[in-house]
Each structure stands twice: as C-alpha cells, then as structure tokens.
Design a protein around this motif. Structure first.
Motif, mmCIF file in Angstrom:
data_model
loop_
_atom_site.group_PDB
_atom_site.id
_atom_site.type_symbol
_atom_site.label_atom_id
_atom_site.label_comp_id
_atom_site.label_asym_id
_atom_site.label_seq_id
_atom_site.Cartn_x
_atom_site.Cartn_y
_atom_site.Cartn_z
ATOM 1 N N GLU A 175 3.382 -12.913 -2.036
ATOM 2 C CA GLU A 175 2.476 -12.847 -3.179
ATOM 3 C C GLU A 175 3.130 -12.136 -4.343
ATOM 4 O OE1 GLU A 175 -1.410 -11.355 -2.115
ATOM 5 O OE2 GLU A 175 -1.239 -12.309 -0.159
ATOM 6 N N PRO A 176 3.609 -12.896 -5.300
ATOM 7 C CA PRO A 176 4.082 -12.240 -6.509
ATOM 8 C C PRO A 176 2.876 -11.782 -7.317
ATOM 9 C CG PRO A 176 4.214 -14.591 -6.777
ATOM 10 C CD PRO A 176 3.694 -14.349 -5.399
ATOM 11 N N ILE A 177 3.111 -10.873 -8.253
ATOM 12 C CA ILE A 177 1.992 -10.313 -8.987
ATOM 13 C C ILE A 177 1.447 -11.293 -10.010
ATOM 14 C CG2 ILE A 177 3.385 -9.253 -10.786
ATOM 15 C CD1 ILE A 177 1.398 -6.846 -10.488
ATOM 16 N N GLN A 178 2.206 -12.333 -10.305
ATOM 17 C CA GLN A 178 1.778 -13.280 -11.334
ATOM 18 C C GLN A 178 0.380 -13.805 -11.089
ATOM 19 O OE1 GLN A 178 4.962 -16.241 -11.342
ATOM 20 N NE2 GLN A 178 4.849 -15.907 -13.516
ATOM 21 N N LEU A 179 -0.236 -14.258 -12.144
ATOM 22 C CA LEU A 179 -1.568 -14.827 -12.011
ATOM 23 C C LEU A 179 -1.507 -15.968 -11.006
ATOM 24 C CD1 LEU A 179 -2.597 -14.778 -15.759
ATOM 25 C CD2 LEU A 179 -3.268 -13.226 -13.943
ATOM 26 N N LEU A 191 8.143 -23.382 -10.392
ATOM 27 C CA LEU A 191 9.381 -22.744 -9.922
ATOM 28 C C LEU A 191 9.954 -21.687 -10.872
ATOM 29 C CD1 LEU A 191 11.774 -22.487 -8.020
ATOM 30 C CD2 LEU A 191 12.628 -24.670 -8.838
ATOM 31 N N PRO A 192 10.146 -21.985 -12.168
ATOM 32 C CA PRO A 192 10.807 -20.979 -13.019
ATOM 33 C C PRO A 192 10.053 -19.651 -13.059
ATOM 34 C CG PRO A 192 10.743 -23.104 -14.131
ATOM 35 C CD PRO A 192 9.876 -23.232 -12.912
ATOM 36 N N LEU A 246 10.199 -17.839 -9.485
ATOM 37 C CA LEU A 246 11.502 -17.296 -9.105
ATOM 38 C C LEU A 246 11.820 -16.040 -9.912
ATOM 39 C CD1 LEU A 246 13.875 -17.835 -7.197
ATOM 40 C CD2 LEU A 246 15.041 -18.923 -9.102
ATOM 41 N N ALA A 247 11.388 -16.018 -11.175
ATOM 42 C CA ALA A 247 11.634 -14.822 -11.985
ATOM 43 C C ALA A 247 10.874 -13.629 -11.430
ATOM 44 C CB ALA A 247 11.225 -15.075 -13.435
ATOM 45 N N ALA A 248 9.672 -13.884 -10.872
ATOM 46 C CA ALA A 248 8.821 -12.780 -10.438
ATOM 47 C C ALA A 248 9.067 -12.399 -8.988
ATOM 48 C CB ALA A 248 7.352 -13.154 -10.625
ATOM 49 N N ALA A 249 9.292 -13.371 -8.132
ATOM 50 C CA ALA A 249 9.424 -13.078 -6.715
ATOM 51 C C ALA A 249 10.328 -14.110 -6.072
ATOM 52 C CB ALA A 249 8.057 -13.089 -6.036
ATOM 53 N N MET A 250 11.327 -13.620 -5.361
ATOM 54 C CA MET A 250 12.379 -14.531 -4.908
ATOM 55 C C MET A 250 11.946 -15.428 -3.753
ATOM 56 S SD MET A 250 15.901 -12.735 -5.611
ATOM 57 C CE MET A 250 16.173 -11.842 -7.147
ATOM 58 N N PRO A 252 1.580 -9.671 1.694
ATOM 59 C CA PRO A 252 1.776 -9.625 0.237
ATOM 60 C C PRO A 252 3.213 -9.307 -0.147
ATOM 61 C CG PRO A 252 0.421 -7.768 1.005
ATOM 62 C CD PRO A 252 0.565 -8.723 2.147
ATOM 63 N N GLN A 253 3.895 -8.522 0.727
ATOM 64 C CA GLN A 253 5.248 -8.106 0.366
ATOM 65 C C GLN A 253 6.197 -9.286 0.237
ATOM 66 O OE1 GLN A 253 3.429 -6.678 2.727
ATOM 67 N NE2 GLN A 253 3.379 -4.490 2.340
ATOM 68 N N LEU A 254 5.911 -10.373 0.965
ATOM 69 C CA LEU A 254 6.829 -11.504 0.938
ATOM 70 C C LEU A 254 6.330 -12.639 0.054
ATOM 71 C CD1 LEU A 254 7.915 -11.853 4.669
ATOM 72 C CD2 LEU A 254 9.065 -10.669 2.810
#
Ligand SMILES: [Cu+2]
Lengths: 515, 134
Positions: free
Chosen positions: B93-97, B29-30, B33-37, B89-91
């Motif tokens: 998929e955050p860019i994070q690994l 979660l942390p 949430l920082a990368a993608a809401m 992807p817009q919703l």
C-alpha cells in the motif's frame, strides 16, 4: 518470404507492446527517483557562520494572568546558505520559529494565522494540552479561500474540526519547567511542512529551575539541530510526490524511510560557530530533524572528564545530573546539557560532532573558547524535587504496540494498521497508569501526545543512558521499550506516532482516547 | 493457427482485453513506481505480460498460448484478491490516493480475459493428433 516478414512483424509488435511501452512508462518515475536521490546541496565552508539564536517573541497583550500571542505562518526569504536566499515557511516568517518563553501555571494563548497556501495544524510537542488545542492532524487551519471539502483526504477517515484563516491555541502550562517545541502536524504533510521551517522552541520555566545556579541568560542557549538538502539556487529540496503539498501526500520511494539532508543546520545556520567564554554553558538540544538521529560528541573531548552533563530531558529537569561522553538524540528528543569550557584553554576550537554521521553530516557546529571569564554557574548534585514517576505496581492495563516501517515506499504501520482518525486503538482511563510495550523494526522515535512517560526497561534490561527523566519521545532502536504512563489532564482523543516524520506521514500513527 | 471464425472472434476479443488490462497498468505504473517499488514492479510485470499476450494473440494463438494467458491472468487476479484480503501495508500500500476503481476494473477485464481464453482453447483443434499421457 511472407512468413518471415510476418514473423518479423510479430516480433517487432511484441517487442513494442510488451517491452517498449512498459519501459517507456517506467522511464519517467525511474528518472525522477534517480534525479531526486542525486540532489546535493551547494558547498558551505563549515564553522564560518555565527550561530543565530531564534528571537524570543513578546505577547501581543497580557490579560487576566495569561499571555496572548499572535503568530503569522507565512512564506519568507531567508539567507541560510551564505549568499543564497531560501524560501522558508515560518512562524512569523522565520526559521526556526520565534522562541516562546512561558512560566509554569501562567496560560499562553497563541492566535495562529495561516497565510500559507496550505492547511496547517500546530502541535506543542511535550505540552499537556487540552484536546482542542493539541494540533490534532485533521484539526486544520485552512488558508483563505480554501474549500473545506477539499481536505477531507479521501480514504483517510473523517475531516477534523476546521478553522478558517486563524485559530487560538490555549496552553495552560500546568507543568514543570521543560524545553518544549511547537511544530506543524498537518495530516499527511507534516514532514514537508516542518522541513520548510514550521518549528520553533517553547521554553517553559518555573521557580525550581530559577533557584538553581545553572548557566542563565546568554549562557542558556537553544540548539535546534536539523538536516536539510538545498538546490543550487538555495531552495529547500524535499522529495514530495506533489511539491505543491495540495493533493497527493507522500514522498518518492527512495525517501520513504526518512528524508536525510546533507547539510546540518543549527538554529537555521549551516555548521555554525559560537564563541564562548571558558565557563559553563547550558545548551537545550532539540533534534528537530525529520528522520536523522545524532550521536553527539565533543572533538577534542575534554581531558579526563565526560563531555556533557545532562540536567534535563524532554519533560524537564532530572533529579540529579548525568554525565555522558556522547548524547544520542533521535528526532524530537530534547537533551538539556551543560558543557564546561573551562576544561579547554582559551583559543581552543571544540567541534560538536555527530559520530553516527557520514561525510559532511559528521560535523554539527563548533565552539571557540574566545575569552577567559569568572565562573558564576554551578551544577548542583540535586536538580529537581522528587519526579513522582508512575508506580509500576499500580498499572491497570498493559498494551503492546508493534512499529514496522514500509518497504521501498509501502506504508508504515502500528500493529499492522495504518492511521485512521476514526479508529481508537487505546482507551486509557483518566488518572490511570498503564504500561505500554513498544517493539519495532529498526529505529523509530516513539512519541505520545498529552502525556510524559517513564522508561521502565529496554530490551528486557534496564533503561538506556539516554532514557532518564520524564520523556515524551523515546528512540526504540530496533528493540522493545516498556514505558509507564499516567494519563492525566484531559479526556479526549490524542495521537501517538513515530516521530520520523516520513513514517508519520506514511501513516505510522494511531489514536488513544482518555476516557 | 486457431480454427474457424468463432475462434478468430474469441482471439480478437482476448487481444482487446489483454491490451485493456495492459493500458490500465501502464496508466498507474509511473505514479505507483515513484511512490512504492513493490506495486510498481508488479504493475510493470503485468504490463509486460499483457502486452506480450495481446500481441501474440493478434498474430495467432495456439492452445499453449491461451493456457499461459489463463495462468498469467489467474495469477494477477489472485495477487489482487490476496492484497485485498490480507493487509500488508508495508509492501502493497503506497500512500498515494487509492486507485481502487481502476484495480477493480482491471480485475473484471482480467476475469473476462480468462473466460475468453478458456473458450478459445476449447474451440481450437489440437495441433498434434498424438496424445501424450500425463
Ligand atoms: Cu518510524
């Protein structure tokens, strides 16, 4: 009694496990987002710092009709805000990087040394460059001691061709005179690395331009505009998820649609001041911002006349000058303009403003008409020979690409696909002309490597006022733009992408391969 | 209160599974949430739901609790499947690994939880003898 106690215990446990734990888990990122979006730069009195001009670098040696340069990418401390030092990552340790002056058809070879703690890749923006020197995002120059396997970027396709510590980039310069720029293009980390300073001007000149009576010498001024936010100690603030730029790419969700700084820099100085004579000056305006577009105007406007005479675009001189009240410049676009200060009295203060900005970002820089001088320049009504635009009647293929940005941190995509170095999305034939139709949700600067293009139409109508000439970057402004492209020069794999660098790092990029 | 030792065993197993799913979602979660809401908010919802479910099962478990637990976990599994089947992807998929391994593990746990909750529901006697017509 025991039932009540049990009941209380249960309610307490449910509140703890069901609410307190999850709330505890989000408090860290929520705090981080709140802190990040509230960083404000130290105040600077605008129009007090003199406009610096980036140094023009000299070739290390000249051989066989080519200029050989050596450039070291390294960290250095530079005074950007008065009285504070900022660590920049610069080409030769300066921000913006040194200007390269090149001549048409005279090749330039730059040996780029990487003394930064991260991999880099150098792209000459607007250059017609062979694929091996184009700065493909995964063709990295690894720093000393870096394990190549560590940069395969799990999930982002194959590793590129890695160089160790240095790489030679060859630029044939077989292209008409134009204002180009070079900047970092590392996969996933272009935004933060350009932000730290990895960008510089590359001015290509030729005999056609030399023969024109346009302002020359110190009246031909590069204007590199970008926005940055600083911490109180003067350091750059960029909302990276991983500020070491080693592992985890991306930015905090609030900046996913672009990092917008609160301080406007021109040639690396905040809201600078330039003293000019009451004559024509040529300004090669480059919007080197990660995400901010500018709507530039002069305040006060010159009485009775248009503020700017545009003589060139991304791809060099226009056929004929175009007069504008305003210049709308999206990231990576170049506008080569003449401002005639004879229309102002000596002593006048003329501010270059950004009509689209808010608060401090409404100002860009100021000119002071400091002295009278005889005019030696002119803007001829014919600038360049026929620009030989592609013939839309000769089009082999029409392709459509849709640019949609991520929402609150989701990835940005082209045709609903995120960037994959191994996927080719278009295979144009060498020598062919194609029409590319790009449509978008609001505001993406569309950029193609290798080629220049001609804007054919915008939203079904004629091209806009800022679409003239050869372009390599065009602002989509939320609509549909059709461009004609002639694929010339080299076969090979190149990228096209959004030049909002946060979108680019969030995968709004794709490959074309000239076959 | 659920009937019999078998039901109690199932209830405790379900509790463990619900907390395990909650643990995975709390873990990612942390960063999410920082990368993608959107993924972050969804994971927050899952963590809250599994926490409430796990705790309430610890203290007992009626048929409706089990039924709600099944519905909730089926929903969570469907969302996971949907975001794998349909790429938005817009919703989502955050860019994070990628945390694919953890996502798959959570889905296995949630599937097991659904099975256990259904078994629990069947093992329990109806609270009321009166039958409501549906
Ligand atoms: Cu974009």
């Amino acid at each position: 009694m025991s039932i009540t106690r049990r009941h209380l215990l249960k309610m307490g446990a449910m509140a703890g496990a069901g609410l307190a734990l999850p709330l505890g888990a989000i408090s860290v990122p929520v705090g981080r987002l709140a802190a990040s979006s509230s960083v404000r730069s130290p105040g600077v009195e605008p129009f007090t710092v003199p406009l610096p001009v980036p140094p023009v670098t000299k070739p290390a040696h000249v051989h066989g009709g080519a200029d050989y340069y050596e450039m070291v990418q390294k960290a250095a401390r530079q005074e950007i805000l008065p009285g504070l030092k900022t660590e920049v990552w610069g080409y030769d340790g300066v921000f913006p990087g040194p200007t390269i002056e090149a001549r048409r058809d005279r090749p330039v070879v730059i040996r780029q040394w990487n003394e930064l703690p991260v991999p880099v890749s150098v792209h000459l923006h607007g250059g017609k460059t062979p694929p091996g020197s184009d700065g493909y995002p995964t063709d990295l120059i690894l720093p000393r001691g870096h394990d190549p396997g560590a940069h395969a970027h799990a999930g982002h396709g194959s590793a590129g061709k890695h160089a160790h510590m240095f790489k030679d980039y060859s630029y044939p310069n077989a292209h008409r005179a134009a204002t180009l720029w070079y900047h970092d293009h590392r996969m996933d980390f272009t935004g933060p690395q350009v932000y730290r300073g990895l960008a510089g001007m590359y001015i290509l000149r030729d005999d056609v331009e030399d023969s024109l009576p346009l302002p020359k010498g110190d009246k031909d001024v590069p204007i590199v505009i970008c926005d940055r936010t600083f911490r109180d100690d003067g350091s750059f603030y960029y909302p990276s998820l991983d500020p070491t730029l080693q592992e985890e790419p991306g930015v905090l969700a609030h900046a996913a649609n672009g990092m917008f700084g609160d301080t406007i820099l021109v040639n690396g100085a905040p809201w600078p001041l330039l003293e000019v004579s009451n004559t024509m000056h040529r300004f090669r305006i480059l919007n080197a911002s990660n995400a901010r577009s500018y709507d530039l105007a002069l305040d006060p406007p010159p009485p009775g006349e248009k503020a700017f005479v545009q003589v060139g675009s991304d791809g060099g001189l226009l056929e004929a000058p175009i007069r504008h009240d305003r210049i709308a410049a999206a990231p990576a676009e170049r506008f080569d303009v003449i401002i005639d200060f004879s229309r102002y009295p000596v002593g006048a203060e003329v501010t270059l403003t950004n009509i689209g900005g808010e608060g401090k970002t409404r100002d860009v820089m100021r000119f002071v008409v400091a002295r009278g001088e005889k005019e030696e320049s002119a803007v001829p009504e014919r600038l360049a020979p026929d620009l030989d635009f592609p013939d839309p009647g000769n089009v082999e293929v029409t392709r459509r690409f849709q640019f949609i940005a991520g929402v609150f941190g989701g990835m940005s995509a082209i045709n609903q696909k995120v960037f994959d170095p191994d996927r080719i999305d278009a295979r144009p034939r060498l020598g062919s002309t194609e029409v590319w139709e790009i449509f978008s949700d609001p505001s993406h600067p569309f950029h193609m490597h290798l080629v220049h293009f001609k804007v054919l139409s915008r939203d079904g109508g004629p091209p806009g006022p800022y679409d003239a000439g050869w372009k390599d970057t065009v602002s989509l402004r939320g609509g549909t733009v059709r461009v004609a492209v002639r694929f010339e020069g080299w076969r090979g794999k190149y990228v096209f992408h959004c030049h909002n660098l946060e979108h680019e790092d969030m995968m709004m990029m794709a490959n074309f391969e000239v076959v | 209160m659920g009937g019999g030792a078998y039901a109690t065993k199932l209830r405790h197993l379900a509790t463990v599974l619900a907390f395990a799913s909650q643990g995975i979602h709390l873990w990612v979660l942390p960063g999410q949430l920082a990368a993608a809401m959107f993924p972050g908010i969804f994971f927050f919802g899952v963590a809250v739901g599994q926490g409430l479910l796990g705790t309430s099962l610890l203290f007992g478990g009626g048929r409706w609790r089990a039924r709600l637990g099944v519905l909730f976990n089926v929903f969570v599994i469907l969302v996971w499947l949907l975001t794998r089947a349909v790429s938005i992807p817009q919703l989502f998929e955050p860019i994070q690994l990628p945390v694919e391994g953890l996502g798959a593990a959570a889905t296995v746990i949630e599937s097991a939880l659904v099975v256990v909750l259904i078994a629990l529901q069947r093992s329990m006697p109806r609270k009321r003898k009166v039958r409501y017509t549906r």
